[in-house]
Design a protein around this motif. Structure first.
Motif, PDB file in Angstrom:
ATOM      1  N   PHE A  48      11.755   2.822   0.324  1.00  0.00           N
ATOM      2  CA  PHE A  48      10.363   3.094   0.662  1.00  0.00           C
ATOM      3  C   PHE A  48       9.454   2.408  -0.351  1.00  0.00           C
ATOM      4  O   PHE A  48       9.693   2.489  -1.556  1.00  0.00           O
ATOM      5  CB  PHE A  48      10.086   4.597   0.650  1.00  0.00           C
ATOM      6  CG  PHE A  48      10.757   5.324   1.776  1.00  0.00           C
ATOM      7  CD1 PHE A  48      10.156   5.394   3.022  1.00  0.00           C
ATOM      8  CD2 PHE A  48      11.991   5.911   1.595  1.00  0.00           C
ATOM      9  CE1 PHE A  48      10.770   6.054   4.068  1.00  0.00           C
ATOM     10  CE2 PHE A  48      12.622   6.571   2.642  1.00  0.00           C
ATOM     11  CZ  PHE A  48      12.008   6.632   3.875  1.00  0.00           C
ATOM     12  N   THR A  49       8.422   1.747   0.137  1.00  0.00           N
ATOM     13  CA  THR A  49       7.451   1.110  -0.744  1.00  0.00           C
ATOM     14  C   THR A  49       6.336   2.102  -1.007  1.00  0.00           C
ATOM     15  O   THR A  49       5.616   2.485  -0.086  1.00  0.00           O
ATOM     16  CB  THR A  49       6.889  -0.155  -0.088  1.00  0.00           C
ATOM     17  OG1 THR A  49       7.970  -1.004   0.249  1.00  0.00           O
ATOM     18  CG2 THR A  49       5.953  -0.877  -1.052  1.00  0.00           C
ATOM     19  N   PRO A  64       2.993   2.233   5.148  1.00  0.00           N
ATOM     20  CA  PRO A  64       3.498   2.668   6.459  1.00  0.00           C
ATOM     21  C   PRO A  64       4.532   1.709   7.038  1.00  0.00           C
ATOM     22  O   PRO A  64       5.359   2.106   7.852  1.00  0.00           O
ATOM     23  CB  PRO A  64       2.243   2.717   7.339  1.00  0.00           C
ATOM     24  CG  PRO A  64       1.160   2.088   6.577  1.00  0.00           C
ATOM     25  CD  PRO A  64       1.578   1.926   5.160  1.00  0.00           C
ATOM     26  N   GLN A  65       4.519   0.462   6.609  1.00  0.00           N
ATOM     27  CA  GLN A  65       5.498  -0.512   7.112  1.00  0.00           C
ATOM     28  C   GLN A  65       6.910  -0.200   6.637  1.00  0.00           C
ATOM     29  O   GLN A  65       7.879  -0.705   7.187  1.00  0.00           O
ATOM     30  CB  GLN A  65       5.134  -1.931   6.651  1.00  0.00           C
ATOM     31  CG  GLN A  65       3.768  -2.418   7.086  1.00  0.00           C
ATOM     32  CD  GLN A  65       3.779  -2.918   8.513  1.00  0.00           C
ATOM     33  OE1 GLN A  65       4.836  -3.071   9.105  1.00  0.00           O
ATOM     34  NE2 GLN A  65       2.600  -3.147   9.068  1.00  0.00           N
ATOM     35  N   VAL A  67       8.474   2.602   6.550  1.00  0.00           N
ATOM     36  CA  VAL A  67       9.147   3.759   7.141  1.00  0.00           C
ATOM     37  C   VAL A  67      10.416   3.315   7.844  1.00  0.00           C
ATOM     38  O   VAL A  67      10.423   2.287   8.515  1.00  0.00           O
ATOM     39  CB  VAL A  67       8.216   4.478   8.127  1.00  0.00           C
ATOM     40  CG1 VAL A  67       8.943   5.578   8.854  1.00  0.00           C
ATOM     41  CG2 VAL A  67       7.019   5.030   7.393  1.00  0.00           C
ATOM     42  N   GLN A  68      11.466   4.053   7.657  1.00  0.00           N
ATOM     43  CA  GLN A  68      12.754   3.627   8.211  1.00  0.00           C
ATOM     44  C   GLN A  68      13.399   4.707   9.053  1.00  0.00           C
ATOM     45  O   GLN A  68      13.073   5.873   8.931  1.00  0.00           O
ATOM     46  CB  GLN A  68      13.707   3.277   7.064  1.00  0.00           C
ATOM     47  CG  GLN A  68      13.215   2.179   6.186  1.00  0.00           C
ATOM     48  CD  GLN A  68      14.022   2.117   4.935  1.00  0.00           C
ATOM     49  OE1 GLN A  68      14.434   3.155   4.413  1.00  0.00           O
ATOM     50  NE2 GLN A  68      14.246   0.926   4.440  1.00  0.00           N
ATOM     51  N   THR A  69      14.327   4.288   9.856  1.00  0.00           N
ATOM     52  CA  THR A  69      15.118   5.240  10.639  1.00  0.00           C
ATOM     53  C   THR A  69      16.256   5.772   9.776  1.00  0.00           C
ATOM     54  O   THR A  69      16.644   5.163   8.790  1.00  0.00           O
ATOM     55  CB  THR A  69      15.752   4.569  11.855  1.00  0.00           C
ATOM     56  OG1 THR A  69      16.710   3.639  11.374  1.00  0.00           O
ATOM     57  CG2 THR A  69      14.722   3.862  12.675  1.00  0.00           C
ATOM     58  N   THR A  70      16.788   6.894  10.202  1.00  0.00           N
ATOM     59  CA  THR A  70      17.979   7.415   9.528  1.00  0.00           C
ATOM     60  C   THR A  70      19.053   7.724  10.550  1.00  0.00           C
ATOM     61  O   THR A  70      20.002   8.425  10.251  1.00  0.00           O
ATOM     62  CB  THR A  70      17.661   8.691   8.749  1.00  0.00           C
ATOM     63  OG1 THR A  70      17.082   9.629   9.649  1.00  0.00           O
ATOM     64  CG2 THR A  70      16.688   8.424   7.621  1.00  0.00           C
ATOM     65  N   ALA A  71      18.890   7.208  11.762  1.00  0.00           N
ATOM     66  CA  ALA A  71      19.842   7.513  12.831  1.00  0.00           C
ATOM     67  C   ALA A  71      21.214   6.946  12.489  1.00  0.00           C
ATOM     68  O   ALA A  71      21.326   5.946  11.794  1.00  0.00           O
ATOM     69  CB  ALA A  71      19.354   6.930  14.147  1.00  0.00           C
TER      70      ALA A  71
END
Lengths: 243, 243
Positions: A48-49, A64-65, A67-71
């Motif tokens: 995360f930045t 906001p760019q 943000v990542q998935t954790t699936a």
DNA sequence: GGCTTTGGTGACAAAATTTGTCACCAAAAA
DNA sequence: TTTTTGGTGACAAATTTTGTCACCAAAGCC
């Protein structure tokens, strides 16, 4: 509170409030200022930045760019995505396809080496082309919905697949074959497989296959499995016997 | 050793040896039998299917189908995959597409609610169709490679995009527009956007766009950011100032 | 220039969690 | 019946996480 949960809480706060100070976050989450700083550090480590500024009006800001998935996808799901992107690419030039590739590359790399080999093998045995024109498609039927999970199991695990096949003449036969490749000639899909009975490769049109069943070669012994308890809250997760 | 690392080690052992006893795993990993059992319990909670059998010849067995990815995709990457699958679906009937959908649904659900809304909005503004025949495509050019990242930023963040546009007449203009929708008429891609100067919507053919730049509306103040250290090994992760 | 706010670091003790030990149960095979 | 093997509960030992405190650097305000 679990540190994992706390990280999520912090991210939620940052997302909602835009800018937040370490002090406010500490009060909101109910931990010390030091812990929040340690968490921010860990979150940055997780990709995360998070921008930060000293002085009055300063604080923390989540990009906001970033943000990542954790699936967590299964191998079969990854393969399905690979097919979509590969078919897409072969069909037309396509913005965003580099990005899709990058995403898939990330996904691939997060799998264990043997699974990566499996996926490469699968993609190598996937052929996408255009059907020669003027072919008679009047009898094109629907694809057996049960085919998909069975086919994935057989193809991904390299185990035999048993099914009923309706030949062009209308004759019904039962087959047990080793899936080798997938031939896509839009709008037809063919399964290329080795038929041990006929000691030869055969093509099977997907819409003529029904009642597919993967042939489990090394089944696990059926037996009663008692539950797990302990501190861990996942009691009922030991796979149930198939009776 | 970190419990996370230990879980990976256990999975690697199970994958390689097929069947392993708790005792052997404990010896291999260097922890007690009890800890291994607790780890197995946690792994089952994480979605891994691990069979177990008591008695001589028993042990633990990892279901190879249950192997999962742990990749973390950015929102832009998810969007790219969504486009591929959506375009694919519209173009042809396709085995595995249910599975791809299931995977994408998982990915989507793991994102925060506001990002899910963004993705839905993006997909709603994505139109896929067939180009009417007999259109002149003789001047179809390559798509500017710089377009993709810039376009993603603008489209995903709903911020203006500035670019040079080469009209059919050959005239070069500079534009700054608000991206609204993406129109796909194979093999052409159009950007539909509001042009504030002309107070009207315009279509822009993607292969005629060059030098795209998203217009950052609320830039973060540039400044020096000191490093983070502490126990956490991610020292250099505070975003660097853009000078 | 001094004061205040705010991110960031180091050190060390307190608190919480994880791990090991041990005693024991149930199922399956020899 | 005995041995092997997964699984559970309880509690102390070991380890990790967290809080406290003292302090630094940067930035804005007076």
């Amino acid at each position: 509170m679990n540190s994992r949960l706390r990280h999520d809480t912090i991210l939620r706060h940052l997302r909602r409030s835009g800018t937040a100070t370490v002090h406010d976050l500490a009060a909101a989450v109910g931990v010390s200022r030091r812990t929040i700083l340690r968490d921010i550090c860990a979150l940055r480590g997780d990709g995360f930045t998070i921008h930060s500024e000293s002085g009055r009006g300063g604080g923390l800001q989540l990009d906001p760019q970033s943000v990542q998935t954790t699936a967590r996808l299964s191998v079969a799901e990854v393969f399905a995505l690979l097919i979509s992107v590969a078919a897409m690419r072969s069909a037309q030039n396509l913005p965003f396809s580099n990005l899709a590739d990058a995403g898939l590359a990330k996904i691939e790399k997060s799998l264990p080496p043997d699974k990566i080999r499996d996926l490469r093998r699968m993609l190598d045995s996937l052929h996408i082309g255009q059907l020669s024109a003027h072919q008679d498609l009047s009898d094109l039927g629907p694809i057996d919905p049960a085919l998909l999970p069975a086919f994935e199991t057989a193809f991904l695990g390299q185990i035999p697949l048993r099914f009923h096949y309706r030949a062009a003449s209308g004759a019904q036969t039962q087959r047990q074959v080793d899936p080798q490749a997938l031939l896509i000639l839009q709008p037809l899909w063919y399964l290329v497989a080795w038929d041990p009975l006929r000691t030869d490769f055969r093509h099977f049109r997907m819409d003529r296959i029904s009642d597919p069943t993967p042939v489990q070669t090394t089944p696990f012994r059926k037996r009663h499995v008692p539950f797990a308890a302990d501190i861990c809250p996942y009691r009922d997760l030991a796979p149930k016997p198939a009776v």
